[in-house]
Design a protein around this motif. Structure first.
Motif, PDB file in Angstrom:
ATOM      1  N   ILE A   6       0.843  -1.190   0.000  1.00 36.60           N
ATOM      2  CA  ILE A   6       0.000   0.000   0.000  1.00 36.60           C
ATOM      3  C   ILE A   6       0.883   1.246   0.000  1.00 36.60           C
ATOM      4  N   ASP A   7       0.613   2.139  -0.930  1.00 31.30           N
ATOM      5  CA  ASP A   7       1.316   3.418  -0.990  1.00 31.30           C
ATOM      6  C   ASP A   7       0.515   4.425  -0.161  1.00 31.30           C
ATOM      7  N   TRP A   8       0.947   4.681   1.062  1.00 28.20           N
ATOM      8  CA  TRP A   8       0.198   5.514   1.988  1.00 28.20           C
ATOM      9  C   TRP A   8       0.145   6.967   1.548  1.00 28.20           C
ATOM     10  N   ASP A   9       1.184   7.449   0.892  1.00 25.84           N
ATOM     11  CA  ASP A   9       1.146   8.828   0.394  1.00 25.84           C
ATOM     12  C   ASP A   9       0.047   9.004  -0.647  1.00 25.84           C
ATOM     13  N   GLU A  10      -0.096   8.030  -1.519  1.00 26.02           N
ATOM     14  CA  GLU A  10      -1.152   8.092  -2.528  1.00 26.02           C
ATOM     15  C   GLU A  10      -2.532   7.995  -1.878  1.00 26.02           C
ATOM     16  N   GLU A  11      -2.669   7.177  -0.857  1.00 22.29           N
ATOM     17  CA  GLU A  11      -3.946   7.056  -0.154  1.00 22.29           C
ATOM     18  C   GLU A  11      -4.326   8.365   0.534  1.00 22.29           C
ATOM     19  N   ILE A  12      -3.348   9.049   1.121  1.00 20.98           N
ATOM     20  CA  ILE A  12      -3.607  10.341   1.769  1.00 20.98           C
ATOM     21  C   ILE A  12      -4.029  11.375   0.730  1.00 20.98           C
ATOM     22  N   LYS A  13      -3.386  11.377  -0.436  1.00 21.45           N
ATOM     23  CA  LYS A  13      -3.766  12.302  -1.505  1.00 21.45           C
ATOM     24  C   LYS A  13      -5.197  12.051  -1.973  1.00 21.45           C
ATOM     25  N   LYS A  14      -5.566  10.774  -2.112  1.00 21.70           N
ATOM     26  CA  LYS A  14      -6.934  10.436  -2.511  1.00 21.70           C
ATOM     27  C   LYS A  14      -7.939  10.932  -1.484  1.00 21.70           C
ATOM     28  N   THR A  15      -7.615  10.735  -0.205  1.00 20.78           N
ATOM     29  CA  THR A  15      -8.509  11.166   0.860  1.00 20.78           C
ATOM     30  C   THR A  15      -8.691  12.673   0.842  1.00 20.78           C
ATOM     31  N   GLU A  16      -7.612  13.414   0.627  1.00 17.10           N
ATOM     32  CA  GLU A  16      -7.698  14.877   0.566  1.00 17.10           C
ATOM     33  C   GLU A  16      -8.562  15.318  -0.613  1.00 17.10           C
ATOM     34  N   ARG A  17      -8.402  14.670  -1.763  1.00 18.96           N
ATOM     35  CA  ARG A  17      -9.232  15.018  -2.923  1.00 18.96           C
ATOM     36  C   ARG A  17     -10.706  14.776  -2.629  1.00 18.96           C
ATOM     37  N   ILE A  18     -11.001  13.682  -1.970  1.00 22.55           N
ATOM     38  CA  ILE A  18     -12.392  13.362  -1.638  1.00 22.55           C
ATOM     39  C   ILE A  18     -12.954  14.382  -0.650  1.00 22.55           C
ATOM     40  N   TRP A  20     -12.022  17.573  -0.259  1.00 20.33           N
ATOM     41  CA  TRP A  20     -12.242  18.849  -0.943  1.00 20.33           C
ATOM     42  C   TRP A  20     -13.453  18.770  -1.863  1.00 20.33           C
ATOM     43  N   LYS A  21     -13.661  17.634  -2.496  1.00 18.51           N
ATOM     44  CA  LYS A  21     -14.824  17.467  -3.353  1.00 18.51           C
ATOM     45  C   LYS A  21     -16.107  17.567  -2.529  1.00 18.51           C
ATOM     46  N   GLY A  22     -16.130  16.936  -1.369  1.00 18.72           N
ATOM     47  CA  GLY A  22     -17.285  17.029  -0.487  1.00 18.72           C
ATOM     48  C   GLY A  22     -17.522  18.447  -0.001  1.00 18.72           C
ATOM     49  N   LEU A  23     -16.445  19.171   0.298  1.00 21.68           N
ATOM     50  CA  LEU A  23     -16.583  20.557   0.740  1.00 21.68           C
ATOM     51  C   LEU A  23     -17.142  21.424  -0.382  1.00 21.68           C
ATOM     52  N   ARG A  24     -16.680  21.191  -1.606  1.00 22.60           N
ATOM     53  CA  ARG A  24     -17.206  21.965  -2.738  1.00 22.60           C
ATOM     54  C   ARG A  24     -18.691  21.691  -2.950  1.00 22.60           C
ATOM     55  N   PHE A  25     -19.107  20.431  -2.821  1.00 19.46           N
ATOM     56  CA  PHE A  25     -20.535  20.114  -2.942  1.00 19.46           C
ATOM     57  C   PHE A  25     -21.339  20.786  -1.829  1.00 19.46           C
ATOM     58  N   SER A  26     -20.795  20.819  -0.622  1.00 22.89           N
ATOM     59  CA  SER A  26     -21.497  21.460   0.492  1.00 22.89           C
ATOM     60  C   SER A  26     -21.654  22.955   0.264  1.00 22.89           C
ATOM     61  N   ILE A  27     -20.609  23.595  -0.234  1.00 18.14           N
ATOM     62  CA  ILE A  27     -20.681  25.032  -0.507  1.00 18.14           C
ATOM     63  C   ILE A  27     -21.676  25.310  -1.631  1.00 18.14           C
ATOM     64  N   ALA A  28     -21.670  24.471  -2.653  1.00 18.70           N
ATOM     65  CA  ALA A  28     -22.627  24.651  -3.750  1.00 18.70           C
ATOM     66  C   ALA A  28     -24.062  24.474  -3.253  1.00 18.70           C
ATOM     67  N   ALA A  29     -24.298  23.495  -2.399  1.00 13.09           N
ATOM     68  CA  ALA A  29     -25.641  23.281  -1.845  1.00 13.09           C
ATOM     69  C   ALA A  29     -26.060  24.459  -0.973  1.00 13.09           C
ATOM     70  N   PHE A  30     -25.117  25.008  -0.207  1.00 15.80           N
ATOM     71  CA  PHE A  30     -25.413  26.180   0.611  1.00 15.80           C
ATOM     72  C   PHE A  30     -25.803  27.362  -0.279  1.00 15.80           C
ATOM     73  N   GLY A  31     -25.065  27.571  -1.359  1.00 23.50           N
ATOM     74  CA  GLY A  31     -25.380  28.666  -2.277  1.00 23.50           C
ATOM     75  C   GLY A  31     -26.750  28.494  -2.916  1.00 23.50           C
ATOM     76  N   LEU A  32     -27.060  27.275  -3.331  1.00 26.57           N
ATOM     77  CA  LEU A  32     -28.378  27.023  -3.916  1.00 26.57           C
ATOM     78  C   LEU A  32     -29.495  27.266  -2.908  1.00 26.57           C
ATOM     79  N   ALA A  33     -29.280  26.850  -1.668  1.00 27.09           N
ATOM     80  CA  ALA A  33     -30.306  27.086  -0.638  1.00 27.09           C
ATOM     81  C   ALA A  33     -30.484  28.576  -0.390  1.00 27.09           C
ATOM     82  N   ALA A  34     -29.380  29.334  -0.385  1.00 28.88           N
ATOM     83  CA  ALA A  34     -29.477  30.782  -0.174  1.00 28.88           C
ATOM     84  C   ALA A  34     -30.255  31.436  -1.313  1.00 28.88           C
TER      85      ALA A  34
END
Length: 76
Positions: A6-18, A20-34
């Motif tokens: 297992i390449d742990w550095d690659e796993e950490i990078k994947k987790t960070e991407r996921i 940030w993607k979730g945060l972007r979806f949350s911000i977009a949902a907040f904007g739509l609700a506003a």
């Protein structure tokens, strides 16, 4: 059966991407609700007061920005 290494550095990078993607979806949902709340208040109904909603949206947005700044500081 041999296990794959297992390449742990690659796993950490994947987790960070996921994260940030979730945060972007949350911000977009907040904007739509506003936008939805402001749209409903402009449709002719006068029983929805914009002042408490505006203050609430301001504080939620400020909290989100503070959270993002703290996450970036933690990464460095």
């Amino acid at each position: 059966m041999r296990r794959r290494r297992i390449d742990w550095d690659e796993e950490i990078k994947k987790t960070e991407r996921i994260r940030w993607k979730g945060l972007r979806f949350s911000i977009a949902a907040f904007g739509l609700a506003a936008f939805w709340i402001f749209g409903v208040s402009r449709m002719g109904r006068k029983d929805i007061s914009l002042t408490p909603i505006t203050v609430l949206l301001f504080f939620v947005g400020a909290g989100t920005l503070l959270f993002i700044m703290l996450m970036r500081r933690k990464q460095k």
